[in-house]
Design an enzyme around this catalytic site. Structure first.
Site, PDB file in Angstrom:
ATOM      1  N   ASP A  59       0.871  -1.180   0.000  1.00 54.04           N
ATOM      2  CA  ASP A  59       0.000   0.000   0.000  1.00 54.04           C
ATOM      3  C   ASP A  59       0.903   1.223   0.000  1.00 54.04           C
ATOM      4  O   ASP A  59       2.092   1.143   0.306  1.00 54.04           O
ATOM      5  CB  ASP A  59      -0.874  -0.018   1.268  1.00 54.04           C
ATOM      6  N   SER A  60       0.301   2.362  -0.295  1.00 52.27           N
ATOM      7  CA  SER A  60       1.045   3.617  -0.201  1.00 52.27           C
ATOM      8  C   SER A  60       1.527   3.861   1.230  1.00 52.27           C
ATOM      9  O   SER A  60       2.448   4.637   1.433  1.00 52.27           O
ATOM     10  CB  SER A  60       0.143   4.779  -0.611  1.00 52.27           C
ATOM     11  N   CYS A 122      -4.197  -1.133  -2.118  1.00 54.07           N
ATOM     12  CA  CYS A 122      -4.307   0.320  -2.253  1.00 54.07           C
ATOM     13  C   CYS A 122      -5.236   0.611  -3.430  1.00 54.07           C
ATOM     14  O   CYS A 122      -4.899   0.314  -4.581  1.00 54.07           O
ATOM     15  CB  CYS A 122      -2.923   0.914  -2.519  1.00 54.07           C
ATOM     16  N   GLU A 200      -1.959   7.749   8.863  1.00 56.17           N
ATOM     17  CA  GLU A 200      -0.495   7.551   8.850  1.00 56.17           C
ATOM     18  C   GLU A 200       0.130   7.998  10.181  1.00 56.17           C
ATOM     19  O   GLU A 200       1.140   7.460  10.608  1.00 56.17           O
ATOM     20  CB  GLU A 200       0.151   8.346   7.701  1.00 56.17           C
ATOM     21  N   CYS A 232     -10.825   3.338   0.286  1.00 49.79           N
ATOM     22  CA  CYS A 232      -9.397   3.550   0.561  1.00 49.79           C
ATOM     23  C   CYS A 232      -9.071   2.656   1.742  1.00 49.79           C
ATOM     24  O   CYS A 232      -9.829   2.612   2.726  1.00 49.79           O
ATOM     25  CB  CYS A 232      -9.144   5.017   0.915  1.00 49.79           C
ATOM     26  N   HIS A 234      -6.993   2.831   4.056  1.00 45.13           N
ATOM     27  CA  HIS A 234      -6.753   3.494   5.345  1.00 45.13           C
ATOM     28  C   HIS A 234      -8.054   3.665   6.140  1.00 45.13           C
ATOM     29  O   HIS A 234      -8.025   3.781   7.366  1.00 45.13           O
ATOM     30  CB  HIS A 234      -6.144   4.882   5.144  1.00 45.13           C
TER      31      HIS A 234
HETATM   32  N1  DGL Z   1      -4.603   3.208   1.104  1.00 47.36           N
HETATM   33  C1  DGL Z   1      -4.590   3.963  -0.121  1.00 47.36           C
HETATM   34  C2  DGL Z   1      -5.854   3.664  -0.914  1.00 47.36           C
HETATM   35  O1  DGL Z   1      -6.484   2.649  -0.687  1.00 47.36           O
HETATM   36  C3  DGL Z   1      -4.350   5.414   0.163  1.00 47.36           C
HETATM   37  C4  DGL Z   1      -3.820   6.152  -1.006  1.00 47.36           C
HETATM   38  C5  DGL Z   1      -3.025   7.388  -0.652  1.00 47.36           C
HETATM   39  O2  DGL Z   1      -1.894   7.238  -0.194  1.00 47.36           O
HETATM   40  O3  DGL Z   1      -3.538   8.484  -0.845  1.00 47.36           O
HETATM   41  O4  DGL Z   1      -6.222   4.398  -1.804  1.00 47.36           O
END
Ligand code: DGL
Length: 309
Positions: A59-60, A122, A200, A232, A234
């Site tokens: 993931d990011s 992600c 985060e 998302c 997160h």
């Molecule tokens: N967890 C990522 C997603 O599902 C977040 C993306 C981001 O870093 O903006 O889109």
């Protein structure tokens, strides 16, 4: 460099290197300071993680841990390696070129370690870059995307809200999902700037987080959307606060378990045997290790050691 240039570059790099394994020495710069010190005191004591045959999840940032959790439940014995690209997060307000480049780079790192499958945990990377990753990956790539189809069938009033990053809501991928599955429903795409950054930092319930949640959920409440898609990875970590804001009539959809089921299905089709595993997880970050260790331990609900990538 644009996306086409990146594809050319990665076509070469990945085909040349993806099935090579790193030697033990090459791993040394992925170790934490503590692990490195231990290795210097007793060089035999630290064995670099052998990730051959593991399942790569990335993931990011730390949000994909919500998907890792579902994968761990579905596959208790597999070795899992999680990469948080926190050093380059958030993806949601970055260019497509940045997202494709990072997705291929982390994908390449995982492939060089010999993973059996990759899960793109992600949504933003999926809608922008999964095609490129699949083009180069010699292993199955299972990717999460906003669960618009199940949301439309679940909605009683035909009102669906999709909470996601800016890049996701404006993507062709989401437009395509709405075209295919959104008939007859009113679908409200809601960008949620700032939410990823709060997760985060591990700030799931702070006043600033609650203010951001209130601001970006109000349009869904005003429109009477009765199903909210967590678009998302997160956002599942914000679910307790979101449920309070939405009230009992709203249902939430998080596709993490569906992703874990699809991964299980894809693995069952492979000839390579399952890892005779003890269910070990390895955690890596491209960000600052100390901060990652703290927030990942918080979200994973037990202390984890994070290695630097
Ligand atoms: N967890 C990522 C997603 O599902 C977040 C993306 C981001 O870093 O903006 O889109």
């Amino acid at each position: 460099m644009d996306v086409r240039g990146l594809r050319e570059e990665y076509r070469w790099i990945i085909s040349a290197r993806c099935d090579q394994r790193c030697t033990k020495n090459q791993y040394s710069h992925f170790m934490t300071d503590a692990a490195r010190q231990k290795a210097q005191m007793d060089p035999g004591s630290v064995v670099a993680p052998d990730l051959q045959g593991a399942i790569g999840v990335f993931d990011s940032g730390v949000g994909g841990l919500s998907v890792l959790r579902a994968i761990r439940q579905a596959l208790p014995h597999e070795t899992l390696v999680y990469v948080a690209d926190s050093g380059h997060a958030p993806y949601g307000d970055k260019s497509s070129t940045h997202i494709v480049s990072r997705t291929l780079e982390v994908g390449r790192w995982l492939m060089e370690r010999g993973v059996r499958a990759i899960t793109l945990a992600c949504n933003t990377a999926t809608v922008v870059a999964v095609r490129e990753l699949r083009e180069f990956a010699p292993v199955p790539v299972v990717a999460i995307e906003p669960a618009i189809k199940p949301a439309v069938s679940l909605s009683q009033r035909g009102g669906v809200g999709v909470l996601a990053t800016q890049q996701t809501v404006q993507s062709e991928g989401v437009a395509h999902l709405i075209e295919r599955f959104g008939q007859g429903a009113q679908i409200l795409l809601q960008p949620c700037p700032g939410w990823v950054e709060q997760v985060e930092k591990g700030e799931l319930e702070t006043p600033r987080t609650l203010e951001l949640l209130r601001e970006h959920t109000q349009p869904l409440i005003d429109a009477g959307a009765d199903v909210w898609v967590l678009g998302c990875t997160h956002f599942p970590f914000l679910l307790p606060a979101l449920r309070r804001l939405a009230g009992p009539a709203v249902q939430f959809i998080d596709p993490a378990q569906a992703v874990a089921r699809e991964l299980t299905r894809r693995l069952s089709l492979l000839e390579t045997p399952a890892t005779a595993g003890q269910g070990v997880e390895w955690f890596y970050t491209t960000g600052e290790v100390g901060a990652a260790q703290q927030v990942m331990s918080q979200l994973w609900e037990r202390p984890v050691e994070v290695l630097s990538l």
